[in-house]
Design a protein around this motif. Structure first.
Motif, mmCIF file in Angstrom:
data_model
loop_
_atom_site.group_PDB
_atom_site.id
_atom_site.type_symbol
_atom_site.label_atom_id
_atom_site.label_comp_id
_atom_site.label_asym_id
_atom_site.label_seq_id
_atom_site.Cartn_x
_atom_site.Cartn_y
_atom_site.Cartn_z
ATOM 1 N N GLN A 18 0.838 -1.208 0.000
ATOM 2 C CA GLN A 18 0.000 0.000 0.000
ATOM 3 C C GLN A 18 0.873 1.258 0.000
ATOM 4 O O GLN A 18 0.553 2.249 -0.661
ATOM 5 C CB GLN A 18 -0.925 0.005 1.214
ATOM 6 N N THR A 19 1.980 1.201 0.734
ATOM 7 C CA THR A 19 2.908 2.327 0.789
ATOM 8 C C THR A 19 3.534 2.562 -0.579
ATOM 9 O O THR A 19 3.684 3.712 -1.012
ATOM 10 C CB THR A 19 3.989 2.083 1.863
ATOM 11 N N GLU A 22 1.030 4.308 -2.777
ATOM 12 C CA GLU A 22 0.881 5.704 -2.362
ATOM 13 C C GLU A 22 2.073 6.557 -2.803
ATOM 14 O O GLU A 22 1.903 7.654 -3.348
ATOM 15 C CB GLU A 22 0.728 5.754 -0.842
ATOM 16 N N LEU A 23 3.283 6.060 -2.568
ATOM 17 C CA LEU A 23 4.470 6.841 -2.940
ATOM 18 C C LEU A 23 4.563 7.048 -4.446
ATOM 19 O O LEU A 23 4.923 8.138 -4.906
ATOM 20 C CB LEU A 23 5.740 6.157 -2.420
ATOM 21 N N HIS A 35 10.973 -2.860 0.588
ATOM 22 C CA HIS A 35 10.665 -2.958 2.010
ATOM 23 C C HIS A 35 11.975 -3.196 2.762
ATOM 24 O O HIS A 35 12.723 -4.123 2.432
ATOM 25 C CB HIS A 35 9.697 -4.130 2.216
ATOM 26 N N TRP A 74 2.867 13.155 3.746
ATOM 27 C CA TRP A 74 4.254 12.855 4.100
ATOM 28 C C TRP A 74 4.947 14.149 4.476
ATOM 29 O O TRP A 74 4.620 15.208 3.943
ATOM 30 C CB TRP A 74 4.983 12.212 2.916
ATOM 31 N N PHE A 88 5.482 9.490 7.725
ATOM 32 C CA PHE A 88 4.028 9.609 7.706
ATOM 33 C C PHE A 88 3.546 9.328 9.122
ATOM 34 O O PHE A 88 3.895 8.305 9.707
ATOM 35 C CB PHE A 88 3.407 8.615 6.722
ATOM 36 N N ARG A 96 4.903 5.058 8.799
ATOM 37 C CA ARG A 96 5.696 4.751 7.628
ATOM 38 C C ARG A 96 6.871 5.721 7.553
ATOM 39 O O ARG A 96 6.736 6.894 7.892
ATOM 40 C CB ARG A 96 4.838 4.868 6.367
ATOM 41 N N ALA A 98 9.961 6.690 4.684
ATOM 42 C CA ALA A 98 10.539 6.504 3.351
ATOM 43 C C ALA A 98 11.946 7.088 3.340
ATOM 44 O O ALA A 98 12.140 8.266 3.648
ATOM 45 C CB ALA A 98 9.667 7.173 2.288
#
Length: 176
Positions: A18-19, A22-23, A35, A74, A88, A96, A98
């Motif tokens: 999901q991340t 989104e990114l 990951h 973010w 996030f 989260r 990144a």
């Protein structure tokens, strides 16, 4: 400071996916995203925070997409100084993180090297997990920070992993 380590959650790979969606939707659709961190190691307890490594062309690639990521919630923020980081936060908790690494350094990123090593070396995964729990207890007592408590173990593991790849040792601590 309380550090909450929780048992491995089989939902973490889905949260990672999901991340990624989104990114890419709010950043660069062509980014390679992996990951990393303890949530990427099957069976390992971890803080329930999804860490990802994002391969960017260079700093201008990050800059071009920063506003879109910020619009999605973010924000830039971390004590890390070696690369760009966005976090996030939901309900006051980081969910989260990144980490943005330039293509030129991608194959030497310690976070990726550590993840790959721990996935294939269960004895070091167990060593790291014990160090994490000891560090969490030390942080709770106020005798050391969580990250400082893990650094010696991470350094030893990274040194082995980098040596196997023919890479020189480098310090793992990159926080201000």
């Amino acid at each position: 400071m309380t550090v909450a380590l929780v048992p491995y959650d089989p939902a973490w790979p889905s949260l990672f996916q999901q991340t990624v969606v989104e990114l890419r939707a709010h950043g660069n659709p062509g980014w390679v995203i992996e990951h990393i961190g303890s949530t990427a190691i099957r069976g390992m307890s971890a803080k329930p925070v999804i860490d990802v490594a994002v391969r960017i062309a260079d700093d201008s690639d990050f800059a071009a997409h920063r506003a879109g990521l910020e619009a999605a919630g973010w924000r830039v923020g971390s004590a890390v100084r070696a690369h760009r980081v966005m976090i996030f936060v939901e309900d006051g908790e980081r969910t989260r993180i990144a980490h943005f690494f330039e293509t030129a350094s991608w194959d030497r990123v310690n976070q990726r090297i550590l993840r790959d090593w721990l996935r294939t070396h269960p004895e070091d995964a167990e060593l790291y997990e014990r160090a994490k729990h000891a560090a969490a207890m030390a942080a709770q007592r106020g005798t050391a920070s969580y990250n400082d408590g893990k650094t010696v173990t991470i350094q030893a593991i990274i040194d082995r992993a980098r040596a196997e790849r023919g890479l020189p040792p480098v310090p793992v601590s990159d926080k201000r």
